[in-house]
Design an enzyme around this catalytic site. Structure first.
Site, mmCIF file in Angstrom:
data_model
loop_
_atom_site.group_PDB
_atom_site.id
_atom_site.type_symbol
_atom_site.label_atom_id
_atom_site.label_comp_id
_atom_site.label_asym_id
_atom_site.label_seq_id
_atom_site.Cartn_x
_atom_site.Cartn_y
_atom_site.Cartn_z
ATOM 1 N N LYS A 303 0.852 -1.320 -0.080
ATOM 2 C CA LYS A 303 -0.026 0.179 -0.015
ATOM 3 C C LYS A 303 0.769 1.304 -0.065
ATOM 4 C CE LYS A 303 -4.363 -1.661 1.887
ATOM 5 N NZ LYS A 303 -5.231 -1.801 3.074
ATOM 6 N N ASP A 339 -9.624 3.186 2.105
ATOM 7 C CA ASP A 339 -9.880 2.618 3.377
ATOM 8 C C ASP A 339 -10.232 3.774 4.446
ATOM 9 O OD1 ASP A 339 -8.821 0.191 2.818
ATOM 10 O OD2 ASP A 339 -6.616 0.793 3.267
#
Ligand code: NAP
Length: 508
Positions: A303, A339
């Site tokens: 990520k 997220d």
């Protein structure tokens, strides 16, 4: 030859299980591979009459395989045993096709019986690294075959490129090739090969019955990945991470694509070397394969590392310093972080106004970063607890929040309103029975939010229930972040009910 579709491979030790599995495979298979080498013993008097009956009630083809151990089969076979099976057992009277290894010739059979099998597949398997001489192997097995099957092992996604590229050669030569990259990292070849000209793709009868590593259950190939409906124009999305085998994202996003009837599919890409993946699969200027990749999710451990590869970052991704969603448009890579929104939406729905709420975040990784960023935006009072104090302090300084070492199981979190678990403790696998805290530590806490979604009810959730503390599980965040991803990629409203239903079914 028209496209065949799914070949379900059957391997069983006993004749009873073998026959039972072949019968069940009929409802999902276009071809059924009968792996005779898996049987402890071949008793023609028991097998042949039952196989004959099955064949009468099956519209597809039966394919016989009798592979020696050193070429990927299930047992040691001498040349005499192989000859006895193919030539003297009369198997050709009860099946349609034969899969022969490169060292066994159809001519050997035909000189006894004339053209014994309707079609011959010549196959090659390599279980170590992808061989460098695939063109030579292709040449070797081309003679005397109707279909070629080349299966190599892929330890990283880019190991599967060489076998995939043979498809273009086969198209040019007017040959029917089944290219397979075995292993988790090669799954994409099993999903996309039909769309790119392979005559069929191998599948297992069900999960747990795989006859080769990376094989996908026939039902999943048909219903989740819709492999028979895909074509070269299909838009490809996927999840890029390592590991990805546990990911529920393929089920969610494919349910969404199916709901909107989109020519798109979402695939697991197990990627160890992210730079290689970007170079060989993604960047138009350098890529080795063009599968019409339009975007992907990014998960552990990539990520943060993906950021340097992107052309544009949205505000949230920039502020969080991590990206979980990429959209590819005209060769440019756009990075987003869903997220953060995925985290906060369920929390606000459950808790309400977060201004001045005292929140303890356990863990200091990517998920914690997204949580801290969005909690700060909501005016919450955040403290990060993690096992590595130096790393935690650095993160806390970056976001201007408090930090502390993860508490011992004897210490209380009584000064907080909300506890968020952003560590992997409790997740499926080695951490499943672990919890970052016990019931006695969270008396008087208002809410426990566990970001783990598999299992559905974690040990931490059970501890919170013991302490009568309300909870939110990780599925809510998973769904909320995926919903946003879906909208970024397709511009359409995500069908939340359909996506939720498919995940709940998988977790039940
Ligand atoms: P990450 O970047 O690897 O961070 C994990 C954090 O947990 C790190 O601070 C790590 O500490 C700590 N940790 C690891 N093992 C630990 C242990 N045995 N004891 C105590 N602390 C430990 O992972 P992430 O991406 O933030 O994800 C964290 C969890 O959230 C994962 O389980 C993931 O599945 C879940 N998650 C869920 C969603 C969702 O949609 N529901 C979304 C994202 C993440 P060190 O730095 O010292 O290793």
């Amino acid at each position: 030859m028209k496209k065949l579709g799914i070949c379900v491979s059957i391997c069983a030790k006993t004749a009873e299980e073998f026959i039972e599995s072949i019968k069940r495979a009929r409802s999902v298979a276009d071809v059924i591979e009968l792996r005779f080498d898996c049987l402890n013993e071949i008793k023609p008097e028991i097998l042949w009459s039952q196989i004959k009956q099955i064949r009468q009630n099956f519209n597809g083809k039966l394919l016989a395989t009798f592979r020696p151990l050193e070429q990927g089969g299930s047992r040691n076979l001498t040349p005499a045993e192989r000859e006895a099976f193919w030539i003297h057992s009369h198997v050709f009277e009860f099946v349609d096709w034969a899969d022969l290894e490169a060292d066994f010739s159809a001519e050997d059979i035909n000189k006894f019986w004339g053209k014994a099998f309707e079609k011959i597949i010549k196959s090659f398997h390599d279980f170590k690294t992808p061989p460098t001489n695939l063109d030579e192997i292709y040449n070797r097995i081309s003679a005397g075959s109707d279909l070629l099957k080349i299966a190599v092992r892929a330890d990283d996604v880019t190991d599967s490129i060489s076998v995939w590229k043979l498809l273009a050669r086969a198209k040019f030569d007017n040959k029917k090739l089944i290219p397979i990259a075995m292993g988790e990292a090669g799954k994409w070849t099993r999903i996309l090969s039909l769309a790119h000209g392979a005559p069929m793709t191998y599948a297992s009868l069900e999960t747990g019955k795989e006859t080769a590593s990376g094989q996908i259950a026939a039902q999943d190939l048909i219903q989740t990945y819709r492999v028979k409906e895909l074509n070269e124009q299909t838009e490809i999305y996927g999840v890029v991470g390592n590991p990805v085998s546990h990911s529920l994202s393929p089920f969610m996003h494919n349910a969404g694509f199916k709901f909107h009837n989109l020519n798109a599919v979402y695939i697991p890409f197990e990627v160890k070397d992210l730079d290689e993946f970007v170079m060989k699969f993604v960047r138009v200027e350098t890529r080795d394969v063009d599968i019409n990749l339009k975007g992907f999710s990014v998960t552990f451990p990539h990520k943060e590392a993906i950021v340097k590869h992107l052309d544009y970052l949205d505000e949230t991704a920039k502020a969080v310093g991590a990206v979980n969603t990429i959209k590819i448009e005209k060769g440019k890579l756009f990075g987003f972080n869903t997220d953060a929104e995925g985290f906060i939406v369920p929390l606000k729905n459950s808790y309400g106004d977060l201004r001045d709420a005292r929140v303890a975040i356990l863990g200091a990784g990517g998920a914690a970063r997204a949580a801290i960023y969005t909690l700060k935006n909501e005016g919450a009072d955040v403290t990060v607890f993690a096992r590595n104090l130096d790393k935690t302090k650095k993160l806390a300084e970056e976001f201007r929040v408090q930090s502390s070492k993860l508490k011992a199981k004897t210490e209380s979190y009584r000064d907080f309103d909300i506890i968020v678990n952003a560590t992997p403790l409790g997740t499926f696998g080695e951490f499943e029975n672990k919890t970052p805290l016990l019931a006695a530590q969270i008396e008087n806490i208002k809410l426990v939010y566990d970001l783990i979604y598999n299992p559905y009810e974690t040990r931490l959730i059970k501890e919170a229930q013991k302490a009568n503390v309300p909870t939110i599980g990780g599925l809510a965040m998973l769904l909320a972040q995926a919903t946003k991803q879906f909208e970024i990629w397709t511009g359409k409203e995500a069908p939340i009910k359909a996506m939720n239903a498919v995940v709940l079914k998988k977790l039940s």
